[in-house]
Write a protein that holds these residues in place. Sequence first.
Motif, short mmCIF file in Angstrom:
data_model
loop_
_atom_site.label_atom_id
_atom_site.label_comp_id
_atom_site.label_asym_id
_atom_site.label_seq_id
_atom_site.Cartn_x
_atom_site.Cartn_y
_atom_site.Cartn_z
N VAL A 82 -2.57 -3.75 -13.99
CA VAL A 82 -3.05 -4.84 -13.14
C VAL A 82 -3.55 -4.29 -11.81
O VAL A 82 -4.61 -4.67 -11.31
CB VAL A 82 -1.92 -5.87 -12.92
N VAL A 83 -2.80 -3.36 -11.24
CA VAL A 83 -3.17 -2.77 -9.95
C VAL A 83 -4.53 -2.08 -10.04
O VAL A 83 -5.38 -2.22 -9.16
CB VAL A 83 -2.08 -1.77 -9.50
N ARG A 84 -4.75 -1.35 -11.14
CA ARG A 84 -6.02 -0.65 -11.28
C ARG A 84 -7.18 -1.63 -11.39
O ARG A 84 -8.29 -1.35 -10.94
CB ARG A 84 -5.98 0.25 -12.51
N TYR A 85 -6.94 -2.78 -11.96
CA TYR A 85 -7.99 -3.78 -12.15
C TYR A 85 -8.37 -4.48 -10.84
O TYR A 85 -9.54 -4.76 -10.61
CB TYR A 85 -7.54 -4.80 -13.18
N VAL A 86 -7.37 -4.75 -9.98
CA VAL A 86 -7.64 -5.62 -8.84
C VAL A 86 -7.84 -4.89 -7.51
O VAL A 86 -8.43 -5.46 -6.59
CB VAL A 86 -6.50 -6.66 -8.65
N SER A 87 -7.35 -3.66 -7.38
CA SER A 87 -7.25 -3.08 -6.04
C SER A 87 -8.36 -2.12 -5.70
O SER A 87 -8.97 -1.50 -6.57
CB SER A 87 -5.89 -2.38 -5.88
N ASN A 88 -8.60 -1.97 -4.40
CA ASN A 88 -9.51 -0.96 -3.86
C ASN A 88 -8.77 0.29 -3.43
O ASN A 88 -9.27 1.40 -3.58
CB ASN A 88 -10.28 -1.52 -2.66
N ARG A 89 -7.57 0.09 -2.87
CA ARG A 89 -6.72 1.22 -2.50
C ARG A 89 -5.29 0.94 -2.98
O ARG A 89 -4.91 -0.21 -3.21
CB ARG A 89 -6.71 1.43 -0.98
N VAL A 90 -4.52 2.02 -3.12
CA VAL A 90 -3.15 1.91 -3.62
C VAL A 90 -2.21 2.65 -2.69
O VAL A 90 -2.50 3.77 -2.25
CB VAL A 90 -3.03 2.50 -5.04
N CYS A 91 -1.08 2.01 -2.41
CA CYS A 91 0.00 2.63 -1.64
C CYS A 91 1.22 2.73 -2.57
O CYS A 91 1.69 1.72 -3.09
CB CYS A 91 0.34 1.79 -0.41
N VAL A 92 1.71 3.95 -2.78
CA VAL A 92 2.84 4.19 -3.66
C VAL A 92 4.10 4.36 -2.82
O VAL A 92 4.12 5.18 -1.89
CB VAL A 92 2.62 5.44 -4.53
N MET A 93 5.15 3.58 -3.14
CA MET A 93 6.39 3.64 -2.38
C MET A 93 7.55 4.10 -3.26
O MET A 93 7.59 3.81 -4.46
CB MET A 93 6.72 2.28 -1.77
N PHE A 94 8.49 4.81 -2.65
CA PHE A 94 9.71 5.22 -3.32
C PHE A 94 10.86 5.12 -2.33
O PHE A 94 10.82 5.73 -1.27
CB PHE A 94 9.61 6.65 -3.85
N LEU A 95 11.85 4.32 -2.67
CA LEU A 95 13.07 4.18 -1.87
C LEU A 95 12.76 3.89 -0.40
O LEU A 95 13.30 4.50 0.51
CB LEU A 95 13.93 5.43 -2.00
N GLY A 96 11.84 2.96 -0.17
CA GLY A 96 11.56 2.49 1.18
C GLY A 96 10.53 3.29 1.96
O GLY A 96 10.21 2.92 3.09
N LYS A 97 10.01 4.36 1.37
CA LYS A 97 9.04 5.19 2.09
C LYS A 97 7.75 5.33 1.29
O LYS A 97 7.75 5.25 0.06
CB LYS A 97 9.63 6.58 2.36
N VAL A 98 6.65 5.55 2.01
CA VAL A 98 5.36 5.77 1.37
C VAL A 98 5.28 7.20 0.85
O VAL A 98 5.61 8.15 1.57
CB VAL A 98 4.20 5.50 2.36
N CYS A 99 4.85 7.36 -0.41
CA CYS A 99 4.65 8.69 -0.99
C CYS A 99 3.18 9.12 -0.93
O CYS A 99 2.88 10.26 -0.61
CB CYS A 99 5.08 8.70 -2.46
N GLU A 100 2.30 8.17 -1.26
CA GLU A 100 0.89 8.50 -1.37
C GLU A 100 0.07 7.24 -1.15
O GLU A 100 0.49 6.14 -1.54
CB GLU A 100 0.59 9.09 -2.74
#
Length: 360
Positions: free
Chosen positions: A248-266
């Motif tokens: 779903v994310v790949r279909y709708v988004s322009n940019r992606v923010c990946v989070m793990f345990l409360g922090k941004v990874c990428e």
Amino acid sequence: MSSQIKAPAAQTADGRPADTRAPVGAVPAAGEQPLVEVDHIVKEFRLSGGFRKDGQVVHAVTDVSLDIYRGETLAVVGESGCGKSTLGRLILRLLEPTAGSVRFRGRSLEHIPERELRQTRRQMQIIFQDPYASLNPRMTVCQIIAEPLYTHKVYQTRQETEARVKELMRRVGIRAEYINRYPHQFSGGQRQRIGIARALALNPELIICDEPVSALDVSIQAQILNLLHDLQAEAGLTYLFISHDLSVVRYVSNRVCVMFLGKVCELGDTEDIFQNPLHPYTKFLLEAVPKPNPHLRKEKKALLTGEMPSPVNPPAGCRFHTRCPLAMEICTKEIPATQDFGGRLIVCHQAQRLFKEGWS
């Protein structure tokens, strides 16, 4: 407005859906002023009342910084409990941050007077995950959609308000003659359309979409996603799209923010991240997505090892080091800095090497 299911997306050679949808928003240009600026925001919840829980703290969101630009869809992804929904509520100030700040249109929401915050919230709305729990079962569709109009005294007469409600219903694909029905008389997809109509009532600029399709059947998901896409094209809406469904994310988004345990990874352009994930957690997250290709079923997938760390007692240094196959001694001691590679943000001690060499 058409909200019919569109043809299935084309697939790449490895069975993943190709991005054939023309994006409404674009990757932001250099120097463009963000609509929303999140600056080192922190949210901690103190536990109390339970066995041996007094004084313990849940580190829900820790030192998150990101920008959201006008007209784009920024997706926030990660496993359950990583802080996605909490971040969305912090941006709307439905939760007060422990530290850090949020700016909307360049103005901080931290110490804004209540009256001005009320006016600002007209431009910031939310679509909730559960379309039934978010609608009052004692209110009709007319009352639900009209509630923000009455709260902000948008119209002077009942007739004007009802006309606006009918317009919104038609806009989201609900027949106007259903105006006096109750939520239990609608399907899950129809109830979510009602929630979308309520979010649109005040003509907002920003909408937080908190897993808006996760509780719906797949066919209904397609209708709601297409509706959100059409509304964005018409009104120039900006979405923060929270989800754990990467297709779903790949279909709708322009940019992606990946989070793990409360922090941004990428954080970066959607296709860049899906085609070439650089942070170890992002790579494992994408590897976990099933590929609809029978020829790839026998391929061995890299699996995460180790125990999932707790947000009550997060590990020192990089929070992912307990499960990361690339972990070094420095990862256990020092928090990695955010490194920017032309708009691609990576929070990893090995970011330089991964960016140059990839996962070869």
